[in-house]
Design an enzyme around this catalytic site. Structure first.
Site, PDB file in Angstrom:
ATOM      1  N   ARG A 104      17.765 -27.046   6.849  1.00  0.00           N
ATOM      2  CA  ARG A 104      18.720 -27.483   5.834  1.00  0.00           C
ATOM      3  C   ARG A 104      19.577 -26.287   5.395  1.00  0.00           C
ATOM      4  O   ARG A 104      19.088 -25.157   5.284  1.00  0.00           O
ATOM      5  CB  ARG A 104      17.929 -28.010   4.640  1.00  0.00           C
ATOM      6  CG  ARG A 104      18.750 -28.589   3.509  1.00  0.00           C
ATOM      7  CD  ARG A 104      19.336 -29.901   3.853  1.00  0.00           C
ATOM      8  NE  ARG A 104      19.775 -30.655   2.680  1.00  0.00           N
ATOM      9  CZ  ARG A 104      20.620 -31.678   2.763  1.00  0.00           C
ATOM     10  NH1 ARG A 104      21.133 -32.054   3.922  1.00  0.00           N
ATOM     11  NH2 ARG A 104      20.955 -32.358   1.679  1.00  0.00           N
ATOM     12  N   THR A 397      26.482 -38.459   9.402  1.00  0.00           N
ATOM     13  CA  THR A 397      25.354 -37.630   9.804  1.00  0.00           C
ATOM     14  C   THR A 397      25.026 -38.165  11.175  1.00  0.00           C
ATOM     15  O   THR A 397      25.609 -39.156  11.605  1.00  0.00           O
ATOM     16  CB  THR A 397      24.207 -37.886   8.813  1.00  0.00           C
ATOM     17  OG1 THR A 397      24.624 -37.407   7.540  1.00  0.00           O
ATOM     18  CG2 THR A 397      22.894 -37.248   9.205  1.00  0.00           C
ATOM     19  N   THR A 415      23.324 -32.918  10.049  1.00  0.00           N
ATOM     20  CA  THR A 415      24.519 -33.415   9.355  1.00  0.00           C
ATOM     21  C   THR A 415      25.504 -32.321   8.965  1.00  0.00           C
ATOM     22  O   THR A 415      25.128 -31.166   8.784  1.00  0.00           O
ATOM     23  CB  THR A 415      24.078 -34.164   8.073  1.00  0.00           C
ATOM     24  OG1 THR A 415      25.210 -34.743   7.434  1.00  0.00           O
ATOM     25  CG2 THR A 415      23.378 -33.247   7.088  1.00  0.00           C
ATOM     26  N   ASN A 417      27.262 -33.559   6.393  1.00  0.00           N
ATOM     27  CA  ASN A 417      27.337 -34.342   5.164  1.00  0.00           C
ATOM     28  C   ASN A 417      28.492 -35.337   5.229  1.00  0.00           C
ATOM     29  O   ASN A 417      28.285 -36.474   5.576  1.00  0.00           O
ATOM     30  CB  ASN A 417      27.433 -33.479   3.912  1.00  0.00           C
ATOM     31  CG  ASN A 417      27.142 -34.300   2.654  1.00  0.00           C
ATOM     32  OD1 ASN A 417      26.407 -35.282   2.727  1.00  0.00           O
ATOM     33  ND2 ASN A 417      27.702 -33.926   1.525  1.00  0.00           N
ATOM     34  N   ASP A 439      25.441 -32.440  -2.074  1.00  0.00           N
ATOM     35  CA  ASP A 439      24.124 -33.089  -2.202  1.00  0.00           C
ATOM     36  C   ASP A 439      23.330 -32.542  -3.389  1.00  0.00           C
ATOM     37  O   ASP A 439      22.294 -33.089  -3.758  1.00  0.00           O
ATOM     38  CB  ASP A 439      23.302 -32.910  -0.916  1.00  0.00           C
ATOM     39  CG  ASP A 439      23.609 -33.997   0.112  1.00  0.00           C
ATOM     40  OD1 ASP A 439      24.246 -34.997  -0.250  1.00  0.00           O
ATOM     41  OD2 ASP A 439      23.208 -33.849   1.275  1.00  0.00           O
ATOM     42  N   SER A 468      17.981 -33.978   0.144  1.00  0.00           N
ATOM     43  CA  SER A 468      18.553 -34.789   1.222  1.00  0.00           C
ATOM     44  C   SER A 468      17.912 -36.167   1.242  1.00  0.00           C
ATOM     45  O   SER A 468      16.871 -36.391   0.617  1.00  0.00           O
ATOM     46  CB  SER A 468      18.278 -34.076   2.544  1.00  0.00           C
ATOM     47  OG  SER A 468      18.627 -34.891   3.642  1.00  0.00           O
ATOM     48  N   GLY A 489      23.781 -42.083   7.093  1.00  0.00           N
ATOM     49  CA  GLY A 489      24.184 -43.076   6.094  1.00  0.00           C
ATOM     50  C   GLY A 489      23.904 -42.664   4.663  1.00  0.00           C
ATOM     51  O   GLY A 489      23.784 -43.538   3.801  1.00  0.00           O
TER      52      GLY A 489
HETATM   53  O1  DON Z   1      21.249 -35.002   3.551  1.00  0.00           O
HETATM   54  C1  DON Z   1      21.734 -36.033   3.113  1.00  0.00           C
HETATM   55  O2  DON Z   1      21.104 -36.899   2.567  1.00  0.00           O
HETATM   56  C2  DON Z   1      23.211 -36.262   3.293  1.00  0.00           C
HETATM   57  N1  DON Z   1      23.880 -35.015   3.467  1.00  0.00           N
HETATM   58  C3  DON Z   1      23.405 -37.179   4.432  1.00  0.00           C
HETATM   59  C4  DON Z   1      24.843 -37.561   4.590  1.00  0.00           C
HETATM   60  C5  DON Z   1      25.048 -38.711   5.456  1.00  0.00           C
HETATM   61  O3  DON Z   1      24.149 -39.306   5.977  1.00  0.00           O
HETATM   62  C6  DON Z   1      26.442 -39.137   5.632  1.00  0.00           C
HETATM   63  N2  DON Z   1      26.520 -40.281   6.478  1.00  0.00           N
HETATM   64  N3  DON Z   1      26.931 -41.331   6.143  1.00  0.00           N
END
Ligand code: DON
Length: 599
Positions: A104, A397, A415, A417, A439, A468, A489
């Site tokens: 991350r 992502t 991702t 993001n 986030d 996340s 998502g």
């Molecule tokens: O880590 C996370 O939860 C977010 N950065 C994920 C972002 C994501 O899935 C965007 N897609 N729709």
């Protein structure tokens, strides 16, 4: 033939033929999973799946292949595939050893809790999502290097796993429908940064589908990484280019931040569901805890007998989702900075306690949900509840699943993001940076770009990892991998993963049925069930509304060419038949370039 028998046959035909022709799930004909007896890779890009298979054919294991697929996605799926972002990899070796690689992004050392607020304490729109200030220190290369060193087969080198990505970038590939659509759709964001405009929009001369798409700078970056090794990204020319670009544009990431970045191994988070073992992602993702909480809340209920997408089932699931997301907002953050009561949260007794307020007849309003929760888990300052807008629906992502012939299984979600991250291509490198700082909690009680309300546990601090929702997961049955899954998502990731797993375990769906089935999502706030197109009939919706649910449906238009875009997630999934060991892959048709392929 006697008349009564003809009538009987006719009645049978009337009942059975439409059932055979139409999927009970989607109203479409059924599709079969891809089958193989040895290895399989399922990802959002056929070329990236092929990159993984190339490494498997050379004798690499599922970890080696996952790295090659991940690097190739940077080239072929730049909206999310990345070396400028971060993510998580859940690994289960064939001998049962399991581990998580946490790569991350981390907040730069200059980050402060109020860096996205103006002088009056108001969140400045766009500051945590667009441009240089939105980026966390990228972790992908460090994560892949750690995975290769500790869990790779030892039969393929770093330079070899990088090679398919280098080749795809330097030699190019025919522009795909999905990539062309993505670039067109993000023209405004990419055009606002000159280097992105040059690299990704060709200064306005975008190639047509089928034309060769070469990314020379990215090819050079991979060539440097091959030659100098993965630390090049953090200490070499690439690091210098990142730090200089940051300094020129008011960003925070410094050479020291890059040099200090380390990926981590963490113990995998374990739970069970109806006799299956669930291996999933611990904090700093909320995904694994929420998934295990929801499964524990569901276990006492006979989900199978409620029937797929009945009002009773959607109601039960929405209530379970609501409760898990309430806890997510209150308790979860980077465990290296805050105490996360993981064991308590995933204790099945606690989950059962959360459901004492559940009524099969009535929705529990999200506002005030904490009242009546079991004692023992008390957060110091719960987040304030405000209705927020529904989560964004597209896949920004990416998730991919890999299994090799020996049975080593890897589930990776990583991702940038947002779609194409923060929009910034680091000058001279050909890759985009993330906007993962969004986030974090910019301000308690103010929703982020996914409509999530977050708590003080997820406040910004130097070196901290933002919370996340990514939920790469491996389900194990009789000591063998059974389902490898996950999704993009934003917050919908957790519920998409829950639905795919329960579709298989409770409803006996195949991999493709589980992935294709329309999805729904509740995240506590806003207090509504977000529904994919064709989730239910109108009368089922009315039953849900009569229980007090608010349903939000993505609007469809007659002959809507963008119907697919009104769905969400991309659950690239592999199911392993427990009887035969055959690998059954399901790419997600919501993602146009995706492919599950094996040999
Ligand atoms: O880590 C996370 O939860 C977010 N950065 C994920 C972002 C994501 O899935 C965007 N897609 N729709």
């Amino acid at each position: 033939m006697p008349k009564f028998r003809r009538a009987g046959l006719f009645r049978l035909a009337v009942l059975v033929i439409p059932a055979l022709l139409m999927s009970p799930l989607t109203g479409r004909a059924q599709r079969l999973p891809t089958e193989s007896s040895g290895a399989m890779v399922a990802s959002a890009s056929r070329l990236a799946s092929e990159a993984g298979l190339e490494i498997l054919r050379r004798g690499g294991n599922a970890v080696d292949a996952s790295i090659a697929t991940g690097l190739a996605l940077t080239v072929t799926y730049p909206r999310a595939g990345n070396i400028g972002g971060g993510g998580f990899m859940v690994i289960r070796h064939a001998d049962g050893r399991a581990i998580v690689i946490d790569f991350r992004e981390r907040a730069p050392s200059g980050a402060t809790p109020d860096m996205y607020l103006d002088a009056s304490g108001t969140v400045v729109p766009g500051r945590s999502t667009h441009g240089y200030l939105a980026a966390g220190v990228p972790g992908t290369i460090a994560g892949f290097a750690l995975a290769l060193e500790k869990h790779g087969s030892g039969k393929v080198s770093w330079a070899e796993v990088v090679e398919p990505a280098r080749r795809l970038a330097a030699e190019g590939f025919p522009m795909t429908q999905g990539l062309a659509r993505d670039l067109r759709g993000s023209e405004r964001l990419l055009a606002s940064f000159p280097e992105s405009r040059r690299v990704f929009l060709r200064n306005g001369a975008l190639p047509k589908v089928g034309e060769r798409w070469v990314q020379a700078d990215l090819g050079q970056t991979f060539a440097r990484l091959q030659k100098e090794g993965p630390r090049e990204f953090y200490e070499g020319e690439t690091a210098r280019l990142i730090a200089e670009d940051m300094a020129r544009h008011g960003g925070l990431i410094t050479s020291a931040d890059l040099r200090a970045y380390r990926a981590l191994e963490r113990p995998v988070l374990r739970g069970t569901y109806r006799g299956h073992e669930i291996l999933t992602m611990p904090p700093p993702s909320s995904g694994g805890i929420a998934l295990l909480q929801m499964l524990a809340m569901l276990e006492p209920h006979d989900v199978a007998s409620l029937g797929h997408n009945s009002a009773a089932k959607i109601h039960l699931f929405a209530e379970v989702m609501r409760r898990a997301f309430r806890d997510r907002a209150e308790f979860l953050g980077d465990p290296d900075f805050v105490t996360v009561p993981t064991a308590g949260l995933i204790d099945p007794a606690y989950a059962r306690g959360l459901m004492t307020s559940f009524s099969p007849e009535r929705a529990t309003p999200s506002e005030g949900l904490s009242a009546g929760r079991p004692a023992g888990l008390v957060a110091t300052s719960p987040p304030t509840g405000h209705p927020a807008s529904p989560p964004a629906g597209s896949a920004e992502t990416t998730h991919y699943s890999v299994i090799d012939a020996a049975g080593n299984a890897v589930s990776t979600t990583y991702t940038l993001n947002g779609l194409f991250g923060n929009g910034v291509t680091v000058t001279g490198t050909g890759f985009l940076l993330n906007n993962e700082m969004d986030d974090f909690t910019s301000k308690v009680g103010v929703k982020n770009m996914f409509g999530l309300l977050q708590g003080p546990a997820n406040a910004i601090a130097p070196g901290k990892r933002p919370l996340s929702s990514m939920t790469p997961t491996i389900v194990v049955k009789d000591n063998k991998p059974f389902v490898i899954t996950g999704s993009p998502g934003g917050p919908t990731i957790i519920n998409t993963t829950l639905l795919i797993i329960t579709h298989v375990i409770d409803h006996g769906m195949s991999a493709t049925q589980a992935v294709d089935a329309p999805r729904f999502h509740h995240q506590w706030m806003p207090d509504s069930i977000d529904c994919e197109p064709f989730l239910t009939s109108r009368d089922t919706q009315r039953l849900l509304e009569s229980k007090g649910h608010r349903l939000t449906n993505r609007k469809l238009y007659p002959n809507d060419p963008e119907a697919a875009a009104r769905s969400w997630g991309d659950g690239e999934t592999i199911l392993i038949d427990p009887q035969t060991g055959r690998r059954l892959g399901a790419n997600d048709l919501r993602s146009p370039d995706s492919a599950a392929i094996g040999y």
